[in-house]
Design an enzyme around this catalytic site. Structure first.
Site, PDB file in Angstrom:
ATOM      1  N   ASP A  86     -30.380 -45.362   0.532  1.00 13.00           N
ATOM      2  CA  ASP A  86     -29.481 -45.214  -0.370  1.00 13.00           C
ATOM      3  C   ASP A  86     -30.056 -45.164  -2.026  1.00 13.00           C
ATOM      4  OD1 ASP A  86     -30.563 -48.062  -0.107  1.00 13.00           O
ATOM      5  OD2 ASP A  86     -28.898 -48.572  -1.417  1.00 13.00           O
ATOM      6  N   ASP A 147     -36.122 -42.797  -5.940  1.00 11.01           N
ATOM      7  CA  ASP A 147     -35.897 -44.113  -5.423  1.00 11.01           C
ATOM      8  C   ASP A 147     -34.829 -44.035  -4.315  1.00 11.01           C
ATOM      9  OD1 ASP A 147     -35.727 -46.860  -4.926  1.00 11.01           O
ATOM     10  OD2 ASP A 147     -34.736 -47.304  -6.923  1.00 11.01           O
ATOM     11  N   GLU A 181     -30.239 -51.036   0.364  1.00  8.72           N
ATOM     12  CA  GLU A 181     -31.333 -51.811  -0.378  1.00  8.72           C
ATOM     13  C   GLU A 181     -30.766 -52.139  -1.786  1.00  8.72           C
ATOM     14  OE1 GLU A 181     -34.568 -52.971  -2.925  1.00  8.72           O
ATOM     15  OE2 GLU A 181     -33.520 -51.023  -3.261  1.00  8.72           O
TER      16      GLU A 181
END
Ligand code: ZN
Length: 417
Positions: A86, A147, A181
Site C-alpha cells: 500500500d 514507499d 502498513e
C-alpha cells in the site's frame, strides 16, 4: 520462467508496480482497507511463480507469501523479507506518471506535471550526493510510491538474481508482501508461525546504509474531566463546566517542549489529538511517545499530575485517567538476538556502504512482527521524501539495495556453517 522477467532491471519493476493504485484508507471497515491493493498482489504472485517460487499465493487478507528454497545442506536460519504494497492514505497514488531524470547534474529537479513541485538539494541533502545518478520521481501530481514499491522491486530483483545464479549458496528465504502498513494494521492477521521464518527484515527504510532497530514506545491516554451539570438559568454556585476545565488543562501543557512540533531525534512527547464532550464530561485523548519505557511512564505521570493540579482549582469536579498500551520499542527484543542487526550491518559494509544504526520516530510493521515472535528490523531501500509528491529514488541506489539483500542472504549462509 519468462526470459523477460529474468533479464529485466529493478527499476523496470518499480515503474511497473507504481502504476498500480494501492492507496490504503484510514478507518476502513474491510481488510485490506482497500480492495485494489490485491490487484498488485495478483501481479506479484504471478511474477513470483514465473521466477520459480511455486508456492507463491495470496490469502483472503491480501498477504502474499512465497518460498525460495535453500540450496545448501547445513542448517541456516530461515530469513523473511517483507515489503508493503500500500501507499500513504495522505496523497493520491492514482495515475502515477514516473519520470526518470537521467544523469543528474545537480540543481533543482522541477517536476513536469506541477512546476510548483521542486526537489531541491538544499532541502533534500541526500540528493546533493547523487550527481551522475538517474533519479526517479513522480510528475509532481501524485506520490511516486517508492514507499514501499522500491522495497518490493528490490526483494523481487534479489530473488530473480538468486534464481538465475544457483551457484550462490543460501538458506531458505521466505517472501512476504503485505497490505495496509500505512494505516498501522499491516500485520494484524499475519500468521507468523505458518510463515515459518526465524528472523526477518522489512525493506522499508530510506537512506542507504541505515538499518533501523528502534521504534518508539507508544501508549494512548484518555483523560475524562467530570463537571457538574445544572440548568444554566439556575446554575449560580452549582454548575461546574468540564469543557472549561479541559481547556484550562490543555492551556497548561508546555509550549516549548514535550510536543511533536518541538521535539526531534530521541526526544519523547505527549500529543493531544482529540477532544470531545459537553458540560458534564469532557474527554481529551493523547498519544504518548518515548524511546524508553521509563520516559513513557514519566510523561504519563506528568499528565496525571497536571490534570490533578488543574482539577484542584475547581470545586466539586474530578477526572478519570486511562492508559492503553499501543506498541513497544523493538530494540528491547532485538537486543536478545544481536546477530540479526549485525548481519544487516555486515551486508551493508560488504556492499561498500557505511553502515549506521537509526531509530524511527514511529512504529513499523517490523516492530509489531517483533512482538509477535518474529524479530524484524528495518533495512534501507534508498528512497527519500516518503509520503509526499517530492518522493524520489536513485536507480543506482536501488541496485545497491539489491546488492545489500544478496549479501545479507550470503552472510547468513556463510556464518551459519
Ligand atoms: Zn513504508
Amino acid at each position: 520462467m519468462g526470459e523477460a522477467l529474468i533479464g529485466e532491471t529493478v527499476v523496470e519493476r518499480l515503474l511497473r508496480y507504481v502504476k498500480y493504485d494501492t492507496q490504503s484508507a484510514e478507518g476502513s471497515k474491510t481488510y485490506p482497507s482497500t480492495e485494489k491493493q490485491k490487484e498488485l498482489g495478483k501481479l506479484l504472485v504471478k511474477e513470483l511463480k514465473e521466477l520459480g517460487l511455486k508456492d507463491a499465493s495470496m490469502d483472503k487478507y491480501g498477504y502474499i507469501t512465497a518460498t525460495l528454497n535453500g540450496n545448501i545442506k547445513q542448517k541456516v536460519p530461515v530469513i523473511g523479507l517483507f515489503g508493503h504494497m500500500d501507499t500513504s492514505p495522505e496523497i493520491s497514488g492514482k495515475d502515477v506518471k514516473p519520470q526518470i531524470h537521467k544523469n543528474y547534474s545537480g540543481g533543482d529537479l522541477v517536476l513536469p506535471g506541477d512546476k510548483t513541485q521542486v526537489i531541491r538539494p538544499s532541502e533534500s541533502a541526500e540528493l546533493a550526493k547523487k550527481i551522475g545518478h538517474d533519479i526517479v520521481t513522480s510528475d509532481g501530481t501524485t506520490l511516486l510510491g517508492a514507499d514501499n514499491k522500491a522495497g518490493i522491486a528490490e526483494i523481487m530483483d534479489a530473488v530473480r538474481y538468486l534464481v538465475k545464479h544457483p551457484e550462490i549458496e543460501h538458506g531458505t528465504v521466505k517472501i512476504a508482501f503485505t497490505p495496509d502498513e500505512e494505516v498501522g494494521t499491516g500485520v494484524k492477521y499475519f500468521d507468523v508461525k505458518k510463515f515459518g521464518a526465524q528472523y526477518a527484515y522489512t525493506m522499508d527504510g530510506e537512506t542507504l546504509g541505515e538499518a533501523e532497530n528502534e521504534t518508539f514506545c507508544a501508549d494512548s491516554v484518555k483523560i475524562t474531566f467530570h463537571g457538574v451539570l445544572f440548568h444554566p438559568g439556575y446554575a449560580k454556585g452549582k454548575l461546574v463546566n468540564s469543557i472549561k476545565i479541559a481547556s484550562d488543562f490543555i492551556g497548561r501543557l508546555p509550549k516549548d517542549r514535550l510536543s511533536p512540533e518541538t521535539t526531534e531525534k530521541k526526544e519523547g512527547y505527549v500529543h493531544p489529538n482529540r477532544i470531545e464532550g459537553g458540560v458534564e464530561d469532557t474527554t481529551v485523548k493523547f498519544i504518548i511517545r518515548d524511546f524508553e519505557l521509563e520516559g513513557l511512564k514519566k510523561e504519563e505521570q506528568f499528565l496525571k499530575d497536571l490534570a490533578e493540579q488543574t482539577v484542584s482549582s475547581y470545586p466539586r469536579c474530578s477526572f478519570r485517567f486511562e492508559v492503553e498500551e499501543s506498541y513497544r520499542n523493538m530494540r528491547f527484543v532485538l537486543e536478545k538476538y544481536p546477530e540479526i542487526v549485525e548481519k544487516a550491518m555486515e551486508a551493508t559494509k560488504i556492499s561498500g556502504l557505511e553502515p549506521r544504526l537509526h531509530s524511527i520516530r514511529g512504529g513499523t510493521d517490523g516492530a509489531r512482527l517483533t512482538y509477535m515472535g518474529l524479530p524484524t528490523p528495518n533495512v534501507a531501500t534508498g528512497g527519500h521524501n516518503y509520503h509526499s509528491k517530492l518522493e524520489w529514488i536513485s536507480v543506482q541506489d536501488m541496485k545497491k539495495a539489491v546488492e545489500v539483500i544478496l549479501n545479507l542472504v550470503k552472510v547468513w549462509a556463510q556464518t551459519s556453517k
